[in-house]
Design a protein around this motif. Sequence first.
Motif, PDB file in Angstrom:
ATOM      1  N   ILE A   1       0.835  -1.282  -0.089  1.00 21.15           N
ATOM      2  CA  ILE A   1       0.098  -0.112  -0.047  1.00 21.15           C
ATOM      3  C   ILE A   1       0.874   1.140   0.037  1.00 21.15           C
ATOM      4  O   ILE A   1       0.585   2.377  -0.818  1.00 21.15           O
ATOM      5  CB  ILE A   1      -1.003  -0.192   1.305  1.00 21.15           C
ATOM      6  N   LEU A   2       1.980   1.306   0.807  1.00 22.87           N
ATOM      7  CA  LEU A   2       2.689   2.349   0.687  1.00 22.87           C
ATOM      8  C   LEU A   2       3.637   2.477  -0.459  1.00 22.87           C
ATOM      9  O   LEU A   2       4.139   3.647  -0.854  1.00 22.87           O
ATOM     10  CB  LEU A   2       3.941   2.287   1.929  1.00 22.87           C
ATOM     11  N   CYS A   3       3.674   1.563  -1.497  1.00 21.82           N
ATOM     12  CA  CYS A   3       4.101   1.474  -2.746  1.00 21.82           C
ATOM     13  C   CYS A   3       3.556   2.579  -3.644  1.00 21.82           C
ATOM     14  O   CYS A   3       3.864   2.880  -4.662  1.00 21.82           O
ATOM     15  CB  CYS A   3       4.394   0.380  -3.371  1.00 21.82           C
ATOM     16  N   THR A   4       2.142   2.842  -3.503  1.00 21.75           N
ATOM     17  CA  THR A   4       1.279   3.692  -4.078  1.00 21.75           C
ATOM     18  C   THR A   4       1.928   5.124  -4.073  1.00 21.75           C
ATOM     19  O   THR A   4       1.798   5.891  -4.970  1.00 21.75           O
ATOM     20  CB  THR A   4      -0.024   3.826  -3.786  1.00 21.75           C
ATOM     21  N   LEU A   5       2.726   5.697  -2.991  1.00 21.60           N
ATOM     22  CA  LEU A   5       3.262   6.805  -2.808  1.00 21.60           C
ATOM     23  C   LEU A   5       4.254   7.080  -4.121  1.00 21.60           C
ATOM     24  O   LEU A   5       5.197   5.901  -4.513  1.00 21.60           O
ATOM     25  CB  LEU A   5       3.812   7.041  -1.523  1.00 21.60           C
TER      26      LEU A   5
END
Length: 223
Positions: free
Chosen positions: A179-183
């Motif tokens: 999910i953090l990789c969407t940043l």
Amino acid sequence: MTTSRMGRYSTVNNETPPWVKSSILQDPNENPQTNLPLKSHSMCCGFLSIEFYQQFFNVDTDEVFSRIFNSIFYCRRNHSFLEMIKERPDAYGPFWNATTLIFLVAVTTNLCSWLSYEGNEWQYDFHTVASAAIIVYGFVVVVPFLIWGAFYNLQIQINLVHIFCIYGYAQGIFVPAVILCTLPYYGISLIALGISVLISSLFVLKSLLPALMASNQAWGLIL
């Protein structure tokens, strides 16, 4: 009596630890969780029947969430995850961990593509679902076999199903990382994935340590 410092089990009169008692090819006529007889069938083909795999989905939602929580925050527990599941390894949690990861990877990959797209007509890439499924399911299946094979060569006894369960729950930490990789920051994605790999690896190691200690004290002390 021999007691592991990582797991609360003992071997009295050569009693086998709980993660060694059952085998992946155990008699399918007896369900270790319910002690209820299943439909009789041939022992040699028992693992090909649906009844054989029902025992690995005999868990409720609260138990699955508890195992996921303890697989992520395992440092807060005095005993290992292997001791926690004992004779009740499940495939439900590992399956949903892997499936959730597959769809999250597909969604986040396409979202990042959409955010960085500068054209007029952006199109969703459905191939990312297939690619993610091959990678994630491949790791969840192949890696436990490799661990089991290494343990077998080292004469360390542990049930293959327990390894599947441990490694499957170890993938739960990757959900928030993906999910953090969407940043739109490559550094944050790299750090999140790196921390996830470290936490997952340490969880697997700590969970398997009681089996190492039970088979050979030297291996446990080395690790």
